[in-house]
Design an enzyme around this catalytic site. Structure first.
Site, PDB file in Angstrom:
ATOM      1  CG  HIS A   1      42.240  41.898  34.682  1.00 31.20           C
ATOM      2  ND1 HIS A   1      41.700  40.664  34.402  1.00 31.20           N
ATOM      3  CD2 HIS A   1      43.170  41.687  35.649  1.00 31.20           C
ATOM      4  CE1 HIS A   1      42.276  39.748  35.173  1.00 31.20           C
ATOM      5  NE2 HIS A   1      43.173  40.341  35.935  1.00 31.20           N
TER       6      HIS A   1
ATOM      7  CG  ASP B   1      49.156  35.377  38.400  1.00 32.65           C
ATOM      8  OD1 ASP B   1      49.262  34.620  37.409  1.00 32.65           O
ATOM      9  OD2 ASP B   1      48.350  36.318  38.426  1.00 32.65           O
TER      10      ASP B   1
ATOM     11  CG  ASP C   1      47.401  36.365  35.120  1.00 34.39           C
ATOM     12  OD1 ASP C   1      46.511  36.242  35.988  1.00 34.39           O
ATOM     13  OD2 ASP C   1      48.363  37.127  35.257  1.00 34.39           O
TER      14      ASP C   1
ATOM     15  CG  HIS D   1      43.687  36.615  38.484  1.00 34.18           C
ATOM     16  ND1 HIS D   1      45.006  36.856  38.847  1.00 34.18           N
ATOM     17  CD2 HIS D   1      42.998  36.445  39.631  1.00 34.18           C
ATOM     18  CE1 HIS D   1      45.097  36.834  40.160  1.00 34.18           C
ATOM     19  NE2 HIS D   1      43.898  36.585  40.666  1.00 34.18           N
TER      20      HIS D   1
END
Length: 201
Positions: free
Chosen positions: A19, A144, A55, A57
């Site tokens: 990120h 995740d 991931d 996200h």
């Protein structure tokens, strides 16, 4: 290790990094490890580098860093950002800009996606990677997506991660993995071991 000729390498990076943008820390991330590695390998002579982010996200920072470049392809498999973090990026119509048009691919998946949907999307991403023909593949390894992960909205099992690794491991060149998400649950270690064992087969 990859620059020295190893075929596989894994970095247990904490906190995660995907990120982090060029000018901003974000989402627990202060340094974008995978982008730093890509740039380092480019400076050491790799003409083309591909990044695959799995991931749950979207790796908004990695996308932002390379969005205008044709030498580093970014591919991301993640949860549909509509009403889910990261809500402001990761949509399928984000394909790169300027010289980078066509070198960014987002493959968002619906909440509840299972092993088959997850692995199928990774297979689509890997076809894009192979068409690009990179010297090295870098993987932002998020664990995740696992069904019991506290942040997950998917139904991916340990076997799903094994199948994902087998799909990614079909890449002919070297592969470097950088740990991204994966939050406390009792199966976290099992998922990592399954993935690392399968990508080495």
């Amino acid at each position: 290790m990859i620059a020295s000729g190893e075929r596989r390498a894994y970095g247990l990076c904490r906190p995660p990094g995907h990120h982090a943008c060029t000018d901003m820390a974000w989402g627990f991330c202060y340094l974008n490890y995978i982008a730093t590695l890509a740039e380092s390998l480019r400076m050491q002579g790799a003409e083309h580098v591909a990044i695959l982010d799995i991931d749950i996200h979207h790796g908004n920072g990695t996308q932002q860093i390379f969005y205008y470049r044709p030498d580093v392809m970014t591919v991301s498999v993640h949860a549909d950002p509509d009403r889910f973090p990261i809500f402001f990026s990761g949509y399928a119509d984000e394909v790169g800009s300027g010289a980078g048009v066509g070198f960014n691919l987002n493959l968002p998946l619906k909440p509840g996606s299972d092993d088959s949907a997850f692995v199928d999307a990774i297979s689509v991403g890997m076809r894009k990677v192979r068409d690009f023909g990179p010297d090295v593949l870098l993987v932002s390894l998020g664990l995740d997506a696992y069904r019991a992960d506290p942040l997950s909205v998917f139904e991916v099992s340990t076997n799903g991660f094994r199948r994902a690794a087998e799909t990614i491991g079909s890449f002919d060149g070297p592969v470097a993995l950088s740990q991204e998400g994966g939050y406390p649950c009792s199966e976290l270690g099992d998922n990592l071991v399954a993935f690392l064992a399968a990508i080495d087969d």
